[in-house]
Design an enzyme around this catalytic site. Structure first.
Site, PDB file in Angstrom:
ATOM      1  N   HIS A   1     -78.858 -33.837  19.906  1.00 31.56           N
ATOM      2  CA  HIS A   1     -77.868 -34.694  19.247  1.00 31.56           C
ATOM      3  C   HIS A   1     -78.544 -35.299  18.021  1.00 31.56           C
ATOM      4  CE1 HIS A   1     -74.412 -37.815  19.761  1.00 31.56           C
ATOM      5  NE2 HIS A   1     -74.760 -37.712  18.502  1.00 31.56           N
TER       6      HIS A   1
ATOM      7  N   GLU B   1     -74.677 -31.602  19.615  1.00 31.54           N
ATOM      8  CA  GLU B   1     -73.714 -32.696  19.688  1.00 31.54           C
ATOM      9  C   GLU B   1     -73.797 -33.533  18.420  1.00 31.54           C
ATOM     10  OE1 GLU B   1     -74.024 -33.530  24.495  1.00 31.54           O
ATOM     11  OE2 GLU B   1     -74.864 -34.984  23.090  1.00 31.54           O
TER      12      GLU B   1
ATOM     13  N   HIS C   1     -73.909 -37.983  30.386  1.00 28.73           N
ATOM     14  CA  HIS C   1     -74.273 -39.363  30.072  1.00 28.73           C
ATOM     15  C   HIS C   1     -74.618 -40.106  31.364  1.00 28.73           C
ATOM     16  CE1 HIS C   1     -74.678 -42.350  26.835  1.00 28.73           C
ATOM     17  NE2 HIS C   1     -74.566 -43.206  27.833  1.00 28.73           N
TER      18      HIS C   1
END
Length: 243
Positions: free
Chosen positions: A43, A70, A190
């Site tokens: 990310h 991401e 997450h």
């Protein structure tokens, strides 16, 4: 079988804290795949506080499983994925200054924007996924904008797991049912960990992929990276219940 994609941002965070190239994020990705992981997630953020743009290009040369990038779909992000061509691009509604992802997309409010972005990313030949809260209405709207998958934002599940695991997973099971109904693939991520992963995997039918970074890399400090990847794979595949 649910696939394990390992987010290696935290390895880059450790490297950046000292400078140099220790630990080496490219070597880490090679090793994590060799240890059995099904994919690598990164990310990148505009300030490059962990994964750098140069890392993303270097990783493309060594990721032989599945590369998932991401990020917030800025012009720079779109240019990056167009050039690197990961197998999957996961769109996250993060402003540049947030510490970590903290919300899913409002796919109703941002429907026009997302529809245009997803069409563009699909034109590159890249699978799309939208980071989203477990809200059936948002998931139904996600299908309407053309994404192929959603990634369920699992912070609420992880936060409530130790208090009432059945209540914690219930909205996610309902969200997954809606996703299957409207033809979307299901990812999740997450704060998933060895404590809560197996229960989540068992309760979410059709779960295709989990992306795990912080907990897995933290566990590796104690258990070693190879052993930790194996522990997460075993938890995913129902062979052990760490909780």
């Amino acid at each position: 079988m649910t696939r394990l994609s390992v987010n290696i941002n935290k390895i880059a965070t450790l490297r950046n804290a000292r400078g140099g190239n220790i630990p080496d994020v490219v070597k880490a990705a090679i090793d994590i795949q060799r240890f059995g992981a099904d994919g690598i997630t990164v990310h990148p953020r505009p300030d490059e506080r962990h994964i750098r743009r140069s890392d993303v290009y270097a990783l493309r040369e060594v990721v032989t499983t599945e590369f998932n990038i991401e990020g917030y779909p800025s012009a720079d992000f779109l240019k990056l994925i167009r050039e690197v061509h990961p197998e999957q691009a996961t769109l996250v509604p993060d402003p540049p200054d947030v510490l970590t992802s903290n919300a899913g997309w409002d796919t109703v409010r941002h429907a026009a924007q997302l529809k245009e972005l997803i069409a563009e990313i699909k034109s590159y030949g890249i699978r799309t996924s939208i980071f989203i809260a477990p809200d059936p209405a948002m998931i139904e709207a996600a299908a309407a904008v053309g994404t192929e998958r959603i990634e369920l934002y699992t912070e609420a599940y992880a936060s409530n797991f130790s208090h009432d695991r059945a209540a914690a997973i219930a909205p996610y099971a309902a969200a997954a049912a809606k996703a299957r109904e409207v033809g979307l693939g299901i990812n999740a991520g997450h704060d998933l960990s060895l404590e809560n992963l197996r229960y989540f995997t068992a309760g979410i039918h059709g779960l295709e992929e989990v992306s795990i970074g912080h907990a897995l890399i933290s566990d590796a400090l104690y258990f070693g990276l190879e052993n930790t990847v194996q522990l997460y794979l075993r938890a995913l595949r129902g062979n052990v219940d760490p909780a």
